[in-house]
Design a protein around this motif. Structure first.
Motif, PDB file in Angstrom:
ATOM      1  N   TYR A  13     -24.409 -11.983  19.593  1.00  0.00           N
ATOM      2  CA  TYR A  13     -23.359 -12.345  18.631  1.00  0.00           C
ATOM      3  C   TYR A  13     -23.494 -11.559  17.326  1.00  0.00           C
ATOM      4  O   TYR A  13     -22.541 -10.928  16.879  1.00  0.00           O
ATOM      5  CB  TYR A  13     -23.381 -13.844  18.349  1.00  0.00           C
ATOM      6  N   GLU A  14     -24.653 -11.616  16.725  1.00  0.00           N
ATOM      7  CA  GLU A  14     -24.810 -10.986  15.419  1.00  0.00           C
ATOM      8  C   GLU A  14     -24.695  -9.467  15.500  1.00  0.00           C
ATOM      9  O   GLU A  14     -24.075  -8.840  14.645  1.00  0.00           O
ATOM     10  CB  GLU A  14     -26.154 -11.380  14.808  1.00  0.00           C
TER      11      GLU A  14
ATOM     12  N   LEU B  76     -10.585 -14.940  18.714  1.00  0.00           N
ATOM     13  CA  LEU B  76     -10.764 -13.851  17.751  1.00  0.00           C
ATOM     14  C   LEU B  76      -9.499 -13.625  16.938  1.00  0.00           C
ATOM     15  O   LEU B  76      -9.546 -13.501  15.709  1.00  0.00           O
ATOM     16  CB  LEU B  76     -11.159 -12.566  18.486  1.00  0.00           C
TER      17      LEU B  76
ATOM     18  N   ARG C 279     -19.189  -4.251  14.614  1.00  0.00           N
ATOM     19  CA  ARG C 279     -17.795  -4.126  15.060  1.00  0.00           C
ATOM     20  C   ARG C 279     -17.681  -3.040  16.122  1.00  0.00           C
ATOM     21  O   ARG C 279     -16.964  -2.051  15.966  1.00  0.00           O
ATOM     22  CB  ARG C 279     -16.866  -3.815  13.902  1.00  0.00           C
TER      23      ARG C 279
ATOM     24  N   MET D  58     -16.379  -7.814  21.236  1.00  0.00           N
ATOM     25  CA  MET D  58     -16.125  -8.949  20.347  1.00  0.00           C
ATOM     26  C   MET D  58     -15.431 -10.081  21.091  1.00  0.00           C
ATOM     27  O   MET D  58     -15.725 -11.255  20.875  1.00  0.00           O
ATOM     28  CB  MET D  58     -15.299  -8.488  19.146  1.00  0.00           C
TER      29      MET D  58
ATOM     30  N   ASN E 193     -17.027 -13.788  21.521  1.00  0.00           N
ATOM     31  CA  ASN E 193     -16.296 -14.968  21.053  1.00  0.00           C
ATOM     32  C   ASN E 193     -15.935 -15.897  22.200  1.00  0.00           C
ATOM     33  O   ASN E 193     -15.910 -17.110  22.031  1.00  0.00           O
ATOM     34  CB  ASN E 193     -15.041 -14.550  20.293  1.00  0.00           C
TER      35      ASN E 193
ATOM     36  N   HIS F 274     -20.892  -8.519  15.952  1.00  0.00           N
ATOM     37  CA  HIS F 274     -20.009  -8.788  14.821  1.00  0.00           C
ATOM     38  C   HIS F 274     -20.391  -8.031  13.557  1.00  0.00           C
ATOM     39  O   HIS F 274     -19.546  -7.833  12.686  1.00  0.00           O
ATOM     40  CB  HIS F 274     -19.950 -10.289  14.548  1.00  0.00           C
ATOM     41  N   THR F 275     -21.631  -7.615  13.430  1.00  0.00           N
ATOM     42  CA  THR F 275     -21.976  -6.851  12.229  1.00  0.00           C
ATOM     43  C   THR F 275     -21.612  -5.377  12.375  1.00  0.00           C
ATOM     44  O   THR F 275     -21.273  -4.729  11.391  1.00  0.00           O
ATOM     45  CB  THR F 275     -23.491  -6.967  11.921  1.00  0.00           C
TER      46      THR F 275
END
Length: 157
Positions: free
Chosen positions: A95-96, A23, A102, A108, A112, A99-100
């Protein structure tokens, strides 16, 4: 029995450490670092993050060597493999969403770390170790060439 408990915890720690390094190296290549909240806020000069990538390779090396020292029985190998596969599957599922929005740095880092190529390499190393190891009694036995095993050289004498 204690190694069966310690090895999955160590594997989880490795996934988190690899996730943190990947990251931050992703952020450094774009010119920022992530803070504790998971927000890219600390500006740094945009550069190639070779230091963090080297650290990730060293973490992978230490993880494989440590795994080979700790996981000597089948239960420990299965526990480590289960933790790594579970981390990968959960990371792919979330994942999505992580990360969208935060959500946080820990989420995160976990995501990752689960999808990192190094984690896939650790899964491959544990599978190769579990499938490719001979029993302990055969390790000291001297193996004869294939021609001797087939009886070809013995029949030529």
């Amino acid at each position: 029995m204690q190694k069966t408990i310690v090895a999955p915890i160590a594997a989880s720690f490795v996934v988190l450490l690899v996730g943190y390094l990947s990251l931050q190296s992703e952020g450094i290549s774009k010119g920022f670092l992530f803070d504790v909240g998971g927000i890219p806020s600390i500006n740094v000069a945009q550069r190639f993050p070779w230091e963090l990538q080297l650290a990730m390779v060293l973490v992978g090396f230490v993880a494989v060597v440590s795994y080979r020292q700790i996981a000597y029985d089948r239960a420990t190998k299965i526990a480590v493999l289960a933790v790594l596969v579970a981390a990968t599957v959960l990371s792919l599922l979330f994942y999505e969403a992580v990360h969208t929005t935060r959500t946080s740095l820990i989420a995160m880092v976990f995501v990752n770390g689960g999808i990192s190529p190094l984690t896939f390499g650790l899964i491959a190393a544990t599978l190769a170790d579990a499938l490719g190891r001979r029993p302990a009694g055969d390790a000291k036995a001297r193996r004869r060439p294939a021609a001797y095993q087939r009886g070809w050289i013995a029949s030529r004498k």
